[in-house]
Design a protein around this motif. Structure first.
Motif, mmCIF file in Angstrom:
data_model
loop_
_atom_site.group_PDB
_atom_site.id
_atom_site.type_symbol
_atom_site.label_atom_id
_atom_site.label_comp_id
_atom_site.label_asym_id
_atom_site.label_seq_id
_atom_site.Cartn_x
_atom_site.Cartn_y
_atom_site.Cartn_z
ATOM 1 N N GLY A 287 0.820 -1.203 0.000
ATOM 2 C CA GLY A 287 0.000 0.000 0.000
ATOM 3 C C GLY A 287 0.852 1.249 0.000
ATOM 4 N N THR A 288 0.239 2.364 0.321
ATOM 5 C CA THR A 288 0.918 3.647 0.248
ATOM 6 C C THR A 288 2.155 3.697 1.130
ATOM 7 N N ALA A 289 2.096 3.111 2.328
ATOM 8 C CA ALA A 289 3.245 3.154 3.241
ATOM 9 C C ALA A 289 4.465 2.473 2.621
ATOM 10 N N GLU A 290 4.260 1.326 1.969
ATOM 11 C CA GLU A 290 5.366 0.629 1.312
ATOM 12 C C GLU A 290 5.935 1.465 0.168
ATOM 13 N N PHE A 291 5.049 2.099 -0.589
ATOM 14 C CA PHE A 291 5.505 2.869 -1.751
ATOM 15 C C PHE A 291 6.236 4.136 -1.320
ATOM 16 N N ILE A 292 5.803 4.747 -0.210
ATOM 17 C CA ILE A 292 6.514 5.916 0.311
ATOM 18 C C ILE A 292 7.925 5.516 0.740
ATOM 19 N N ALA A 293 8.058 4.371 1.404
ATOM 20 C CA ALA A 293 9.376 3.890 1.821
ATOM 21 C C ALA A 293 10.253 3.592 0.607
ATOM 22 N N LEU A 294 9.659 3.035 -0.428
ATOM 23 C CA LEU A 294 10.398 2.745 -1.665
ATOM 24 C C LEU A 294 10.945 4.033 -2.280
ATOM 25 N N ALA A 295 10.083 5.031 -2.423
ATOM 26 C CA ALA A 295 10.495 6.293 -3.045
ATOM 27 C C ALA A 295 11.511 7.038 -2.195
ATOM 28 N N ALA A 296 11.394 6.920 -0.872
ATOM 29 C CA ALA A 296 12.328 7.609 0.016
ATOM 30 C C ALA A 296 13.736 7.046 -0.096
ATOM 31 N N ARG A 297 13.848 5.767 -0.374
ATOM 32 C CA ARG A 297 15.168 5.121 -0.409
ATOM 33 C C ARG A 297 15.785 5.125 -1.802
ATOM 34 N N TYR A 298 14.942 5.059 -2.847
ATOM 35 C CA TYR A 298 15.471 4.897 -4.201
ATOM 36 C C TYR A 298 15.031 6.031 -5.113
ATOM 37 N N PRO A 299 15.943 6.889 -5.558
ATOM 38 C CA PRO A 299 15.577 7.923 -6.531
ATOM 39 C C PRO A 299 15.324 7.370 -7.925
ATOM 40 N N VAL A 300 15.769 6.149 -8.193
ATOM 41 C CA VAL A 300 15.517 5.478 -9.477
ATOM 42 C C VAL A 300 14.819 4.150 -9.191
ATOM 43 N N VAL A 301 13.692 3.928 -9.881
ATOM 44 C CA VAL A 301 12.931 2.688 -9.706
ATOM 45 C C VAL A 301 12.643 2.085 -11.071
ATOM 46 N N MET A 302 12.893 0.790 -11.193
ATOM 47 C CA MET A 302 12.561 0.041 -12.404
ATOM 48 C C MET A 302 11.416 -0.911 -12.094
ATOM 49 N N ILE A 303 10.392 -0.905 -12.943
ATOM 50 C CA ILE A 303 9.258 -1.818 -12.786
ATOM 51 C C ILE A 303 9.124 -2.621 -14.069
ATOM 52 N N GLU A 304 9.270 -3.925 -13.980
ATOM 53 C CA GLU A 304 9.266 -4.764 -15.176
ATOM 54 C C GLU A 304 7.986 -5.589 -15.278
#
Length: 381
Positions: A287-304
């Motif tokens: 959910g949103t909490a997981e995605f906020i943590a993801l964005a906070a740690r990684y300025p680059v994200v790849m989704i395949e």
């Protein structure tokens, strides 16, 4: 995220004219009309006197709106018309520190976390949400909520009550949304009987302004090479491996994101970059909490391997909508591979309208201007 740390002593109209003169924005009559309304709203907020602590508590407990209607603005419009841009300019124009600008999903995550905190539970307040509203109102004369939306009944009552309580406390609130207040959860019969009275009460003190610009400013941009790959084949995987090596000097490894007492796994993590499968992010209980943590740690994200979505996969689609909202809000550089192009991700069926904002944002996030600049650039989205 914007906060109240560095107020800008300059009116909204002046900031808007400056952006036009510099070429960052293009003239748009519909946007100019909204600037006039926001400018007047900002002057009213600026003239607002501060509250006494006791007076604010009494006001919230008695549920009495402290002023005439007009404490809220609901900026309504189709995707990409400039709602967020105008709200951000409005925020920057406020010459005081007691203000905050935040994505509504993120704000509600904070509220839910606070409601479940041991400190609040131990005090055993008669109305914990009113206590939180009081604390927020003490430090904020203006709140700006980007992308206000009600997605399900489980959160809708809390969402609406906190808005009601903040308006009661005299806080000025600006919300952007793609959905008219009358259409919120309109397909949910239970919602209409449960939340409609709350919506009616709130909207008595909120002015709806429609941003009727004709152009979606996020589309028709120069696209960054390899930002969105179709299909997710061996060539796409090899290209993403190369980009990963260019971003991260370290070898990929597994990582865990800490969200409260639980962990969220990232199967392929590097320095500043996460490489994930769509299923790892959106086919699990995230959910949103997981995605906020993801964005906070990684300025680059790849989704395949993003699939084409439809109503029978709406839980995944809803998670994807929230994921892109968070990545967009944080200025994340996104690389993605999919079976289809963004415009075809959710082609038909119930809730197709709700997906249009996501498509518009993906178009901007795969643009050259998005990838060439750190963070979110000044755009008309």
């Amino acid at each position: 995220m914007h906060n109240g740390a560095t107020p800008t002593p300059c009116g909204l109209k002046a900031l808007y004219r400056e952006a036009l003169a510099s070429g960052r924005l293009e003239p748009d009559a519909a946007q100019e009309e909204c600037v006039d309304v926001l400018d007047a709203f900002g002057r009213d907020a600026t003239q607002q006197t501060s509250h006494s602590t006791l007076g604010l508590r009494v006001t919230i407990r008695r549920r009495a709106i402290r002023s005439a209607p007009g404490r809220g603005l609901y900026l309504l419009g189709e995707v990409g018309r400039g709602k967020t841009m105008l709200m951000d300019l409005f925020f920057d124009s406020l010459d005081f520190r007691q203000k905050r600008r935040v994505h509504f999903h993120e704000f509600m995550q904070e509220i839910l976390k606070a409601l479940n905190s041991p400190q609040l539970r131990q005090k055993r307040y008669d109305d914990p949400l009113a206590e939180l509203a009081w604390r927020i109102a003490l430090h904020n004369r203006v709140l700006c909520f980007d992308e206000f939306q009600l997605n399900d009944m489980s959160d809708a009552v809390v969402n609406l009550r906190i808005i009601d309580l903040l308006l009661t406390a005299g806080v000025h609130i600006v919300m952007t949304s793609n959905t008219h207040p009358d259409a919120l959860l309109q397909h949910n019969r239970q919602a209409q009987t449960t939340i409609r009275p709350l919506i009616t009460r709130i909207m008595a003190h909120v002015r709806v302004i429609t941003l009727a610009a004709q152009r979606d400013y996020r589309r028709a941009r120069d696209m960054a090479e390899n930002a969105w790959r179709v299909p997710p084949d061996a060539e796409s995987r090899e290209i993403f491996s190369r980009i990963f090596r260019e971003v991260s000097p370290s070898e990929p490894s597994r990582a865990q994101l800490q969200i409260g007492s639980r962990q969220f796994p990232i199967a392929c993590s590097g320095d500043g970059v996460a490489r994930c499968q769509f299923t790892e992010l959106c086919s699990v209980m995230s959910g949103t909490a997981e995605f906020i943590a993801l964005a906070a740690r990684y300025p680059v994200v790849m989704i395949e391997s993003i699939p084409q979505l439809s109503p029978d996969r709406y839980d995944e689609a809803l998670r994807f909508i929230r994921l892109i909202d968070v990545l967009y809000e944080n200025g994340t550089r996104l690389y993605a591979s999919s079976d289809v192009w963004p415009k075809d991700l959710y082609p038909a069926g119930e809730n197709v309208t709700a997906f249009q904002r996501t498509i518009s944002r993906l178009e901007e996030m795969r643009s050259r201007s998005w990838h060439d600049r750190p963070g979110i650039s000044m755009s008309q989205g």
